[in-house]
Design an enzyme around this catalytic site. Structure first.
Site, PDB file in Angstrom:
ATOM      1  N   ASP A 249      -2.158   4.611   0.525  1.00  0.00           N
ATOM      2  CA  ASP A 249      -2.570   5.982   0.196  1.00  0.00           C
ATOM      3  C   ASP A 249      -3.897   6.432   0.805  1.00  0.00           C
ATOM      4  O   ASP A 249      -3.980   7.529   1.339  1.00  0.00           O
ATOM      5  CB  ASP A 249      -2.635   6.162  -1.321  1.00  0.00           C
ATOM      6  CG  ASP A 249      -1.294   6.609  -1.895  1.00  0.00           C
ATOM      7  OD1 ASP A 249      -0.530   7.251  -1.172  1.00  0.00           O
ATOM      8  OD2 ASP A 249      -1.029   6.313  -3.061  1.00  0.00           O
TER       9      ASP A 249
HETATM   10  C1  GLC Z   1      -0.889   2.677  -5.382  1.00  0.00           C
HETATM   11  C2  GLC Z   1       0.116   3.786  -5.176  1.00  0.00           C
HETATM   12  C3  GLC Z   1       1.164   3.375  -4.189  1.00  0.00           C
HETATM   13  C4  GLC Z   1       0.518   2.930  -2.910  1.00  0.00           C
HETATM   14  C5  GLC Z   1      -0.482   1.819  -3.166  1.00  0.00           C
HETATM   15  C6  GLC Z   1      -1.239   1.419  -1.925  1.00  0.00           C
HETATM   16  O1  GLC Z   1      -0.278   1.608  -6.013  1.00  0.00           O
HETATM   17  O2  GLC Z   1       0.732   4.132  -6.387  1.00  0.00           O
HETATM   18  O3  GLC Z   1       2.052   4.415  -3.961  1.00  0.00           O
HETATM   19  O4  GLC Z   1       1.524   2.494  -2.041  1.00  0.00           O
HETATM   20  O5  GLC Z   1      -1.407   2.244  -4.135  1.00  0.00           O
HETATM   21  O6  GLC Z   1      -2.123   2.413  -1.513  1.00  0.00           O
END
Ligand code: GLC
Length: 786
Positions: free
Chosen positions: A474
């Site tokens: 993210d």
């Molecule tokens: C959090 C988010 C997920 C993402 C992960 C890595 O767990 O909910 O969607 O892939 O972070 O950033």
């Protein structure tokens, strides 16, 4: 053992002291009513959607931590001494304390001044309420005890976000009143429904207004009402509505008494009477508790393992499956760390959570796939999140203005559907018609095709998927004026999605599509091997100016974990490149507490990297140990046949491993946490954000499908174990397409991978794809490795 241990049958985690490093929590609920509870009874409840239907309040990040909750106070009428049988909120030292978190229930027992108490909290399987059963026993052999028992819970406004950001107005909306041995809570506008609180015991006094019960300049630890031994009979009209009750209990020596409390919701006022009548009856409560346990037995019955590692068995048979169920229900939406307001149910998160529960929950998974498909646009992109009460989709606040998509979200629909069909054989789901956000209905198969089309239409300068707002990572939301960043990870996921969709197309007789997708897949594979290979490992992305991220050329963040495991998971890497990449992982990313997400950590903020480098080194996506990504590395090692390496990674992250180091790990040692501080942080090994993580489903897949190696396929159950060389014999019982596969494995020469022979119902078979029996019977399979 510092703070607790698993019970003998592993179905409970027993916490032996209340002052755990963080609140150690449990989720009680039935997919609609959810009550989160810590080992000291902190926590809150909501109905269907924590944003719109919040029942009780929680003050996140509060000091003292973990308040309020479902509180009880016991007061000795003779001495005025009072305490909480769950330790919080009075924090009185108890003579003994034990909390048992079980499957859908939490039981806290304690002893104080010769009064033994046990309180069990649970949510019945199909009613929107929670039950607290308090049993008190006077353990004195000679003295009678006159006690007052108080209960306390604080209502929220239904609209949890308004409750937090519109203080001036929310103080004038709620009504809480006592009538007929129950407290009824609602807004002045009653259309949003009711909450109620009651007891089977006579409520002698009550408070519906928080300030009356607690008193001025006090907190939950020493409410004025408890101090004086009686509630003030306040009404809550505006202000902060609560439900506080007080009842008298007189106990002769060795006498016990049970009090039932019920907190619930109903849309229709007229239903409340029946609910109260039913759930204040001890026999009904006992039945409900039994039903709860039977439900969990059934949920857990689909997969069972017996290996030489009892911790592995406890995880696979119980706790990992339990966590999978909770993440399936609530995605990353609501916990003690996720406020249940903004994030909603994640599209990519839900799609992955499906993988951990398909065997146990096929019908719910089917419905979830349909709900997810409703969040797709005609061009194939999807909403990043959706809200369970309304089904309304959306994007998080950080989505880039002109990039309303993530490069991976839409693609996750494909493995979600293919794994569902492999488990169930239900290809009819492909013909289900589901509307697009912006257009008429199309079949699920077409939805899957649109996912591919969207990626195809959004390629960047290196002919890799444009990153959009981000990919799986993210905060890897690479900024820049050109919106030209590209994701190697998304390209690998695209490749995997193409091969999956090609295979599925062929299964359903769509050969033209099958060929189209496999041609595309093989081109993308060659291409990725050309543009993303860095010499010793794969790069992770290209930034806005076309420079690589996760390359030897970079100043920091030279190697990323997912860019090494995914070439293997997706089938992009050759064996040689796979080995090289995973050897680089071992060399640069492995630590004693797990694999870090990248190395070296970004030691400063980089404009061209963006949000990821705004996290402190060693925390979150900036080089913490990201549990979810560790599961992928385990799978990759299994795919390479390196069982010892896979198991090492499994063990260093497995929650029971953390039991003996709880003061370092801090989070619960019975579930995975999202992230653990990496070597670049001073609190190396400290876990954060327990419970809601894609780790649950992927660790389940890693253990069952890859380590034990039993994988559902469209036309059978494939067995291909990859175990530590120390394992000599193990067993898995697996329900699959209406038959039970009772598989015993022997490994006489201590190898990791390889099959010498297999017998099915005592007959030798040629290959390791077991047939679909569909006969409701148990079949004995024995496999000898060699
Ligand atoms: C959090 C988010 C997920 C993402 C992960 C890595 O767990 O909910 O969607 O892939 O972070 O950033």
């Amino acid at each position: 053992m510092e703070y607790g241990h698993f019970s003998e049958d592993n179905r409970e985690y027993v916490i032996t002291r209340p002052d755990t490093p963080t609140p150690w929590i449990n989720y009680l609920g039935n997919s609609e009513y959810c009550a989160m509870i810590s080992n000291t009874a902190g926590g809150y409840s909501f109905h269907i959607d924590p944003r719109n239907r919040r029942i009780t309040r929680y003050r996140y990040n509060n000091m003292p931590t973990d308040r309020p909750g479902r509180y009880l106070y016991i007061r000795d009428s003779m001495t005025g001494e009072y305490w909480s049988p769950t330790w919080q909120p009075t924090l009185t030292k108890l003579d003994n304390y034990e909390c048992r978190h079980g499957l859908g229930y939490t039981k806290v027992s304690s002893l104080k001044s010769l009064i033994q108490s046990e309180v069990t909290y649970f949510v019945p399987t199909d009613s929107n309420l929670e039950i607290w059963v308090l049993t008190l026993k006077n353990t004195s052999l000679s003295e009678d005890r006159w006690l007052k028992v108080f209960s306390y819970s604080e209502f929220c406004l239904w609209e949890a976000s308004r409750d937090q950001n519109d203080l001036q107005s929310v103080q004038f909306l709620g009504i809480s009143r006592f009538n007929n041995n129950a407290i009824l809570y609602h807004l002045f506008d009653e259309s949003t429904g009711y909450a109620f609180f009651t007891s089977n015991e006579k409520i002698e006094s009550y408070d519906c207004n928080r300030e009356s019960f607690i008193g001025k300049y006090r907190d939950e630890s020493h409410p004025e009402a408890v101090e004086i031994g009686e509630c003030f009979r306040s009404e809550g009209v505006g202000g902060n509505p609560i439900a506080a009750t007080c009842s008298s209990v007189i106990l002769k020596p060795m006498e016990s008494k049970t009090i039932i409390y019920v907190l619930g919701v109903a849309q229709d006022k007229s239903h409340i009477k029946d609910l109260i009548q039913k759930f204040t009856d001890k026999r009904n409560v006992d039945n409900e508790f039994k039903k709860l346990s039977e439900n969990w037995d059934s949920f857990l019955s689909k997969i069972n393992v017996e290996t030489e590692d009892s911790d592995f068995d406890a995880m696979v048979n119980i706790w990992n499956q339990y966590q999978c169920r909770i993440t399936f229900d609530w995605s990353r939406y609501v916990s003690f760390y996720e406020t249940g307001i903004g994030r909603g149910m994640g599209f990519r998160d839900c799609s992955q959570d499906i993988l951990g529960v398909v065997p146990a929950f096929p019908l719910k998974v089917r419905q979830r796939i349909i709900d997810l498909a409703k969040n797709q646009f005609q061009n194939g992109r999807v909403y990043h999140i959706y809200f369970p009460l309304t089904g309304e989709g959306g994007f998080p606040y950080y989505v880039k203005e002109d990039m309303h998509f993530f490069s991976d979200d839409h693609l996750w629909l494909i493995p979600a559907v293919t794994e569902y069909i492999k488990e169930t054989g239900d290809t009819r789901i492909l013909d289900e018609k589901v509307e697009f956000v912006d257009g008429p209905p199309a079949t699920i198969y077409e939805h899957m095709q649109r996912s591919i089309d969207f990626s195809k239409s959004m390629m960047g300068n290196h002919h890799l998927p444009l990153l959009g707002t981000a990919d799986w990572n993210d905060p890897l939301s690479i900024p820049g004026p050109n919106n030209a960043a590209e994701s190697v990870f998304a390209a690998m996921l695209l490749h995997k999605s193409l091969t999956e969709l090609s295979e599925l197309s062929s299964i359903i007789g769509r050969e033209t599509e099958a060929t189209k997708y496999s041609d595309f897949a093989s081109k993308s594979k060659d291409h990725l091997n050309k543009v993303a290979w860095d010499g010793d490992w794969f790069i992770r992305a290209f930034d806005d100016s076309g420079n690589p991220i996760g390359s030897k050329k970079c100043e920091e963040g030279k190697i990323y974990l997912n860019a090494q495991s995914w070439p293997i998971l997706s089938g992009v890497a050759s064996y040689e490149r796979g080995i090289k990449s995973m050897d680089a992982v071992k060399e640069y990313l492995d630590t004693k507490y797990g694999l870090i997400l990248l190395n070296p950590a970004y030691s400063k903020y980089y404009q061209k990297i963006g949000a990821l480098s705004s996290y402190a080194p060693g925390l979150k996506e900036n080089a913490s140990i990201w549990s979810h990504a560790n599961a992928w590395a385990i799978i990759a090692e299994c795919m390479l046949g390196r069982g010892d390496q896979a198991y090492k990674y499994y063990k260093q992250l497995a929650p029971p491993t953390k039991n003996g180091m709880a003061s370092i790990h801090q989070a619960e040692p019975y579930v995975y946490a999202q992230t653990i501080a990496g070597k670049d942080h001073h609190a190396f090994g400290m876990a954060k954000q327990s419970w809601l993580t894609g780790t649950a489903s992927w660790m389940m897949i890693a253990s069952t499908n890859w380590i034990i190696g039993v994988k559902p396929q469209y036309n059978g159950l494939l067995i291909d174990p990859c175990v530590p060389t120390s394992w000599r014999s193990f067993r898995m019982t697996r329900q699959f397409r209406n038959a039970i596969y009772d598989i015993t494995f022997s490994n006489p020469n201590g190898i990791s991978k390889g099959i010498e022979f297999i017998r099915v119902d005592d007959k030798p078979v040629e290959n390791n794809l077991l047939p679909i029996f569909s006969d409701g019977k148990t079949h004995k399979i024995s496999l000898t490795m060699g």
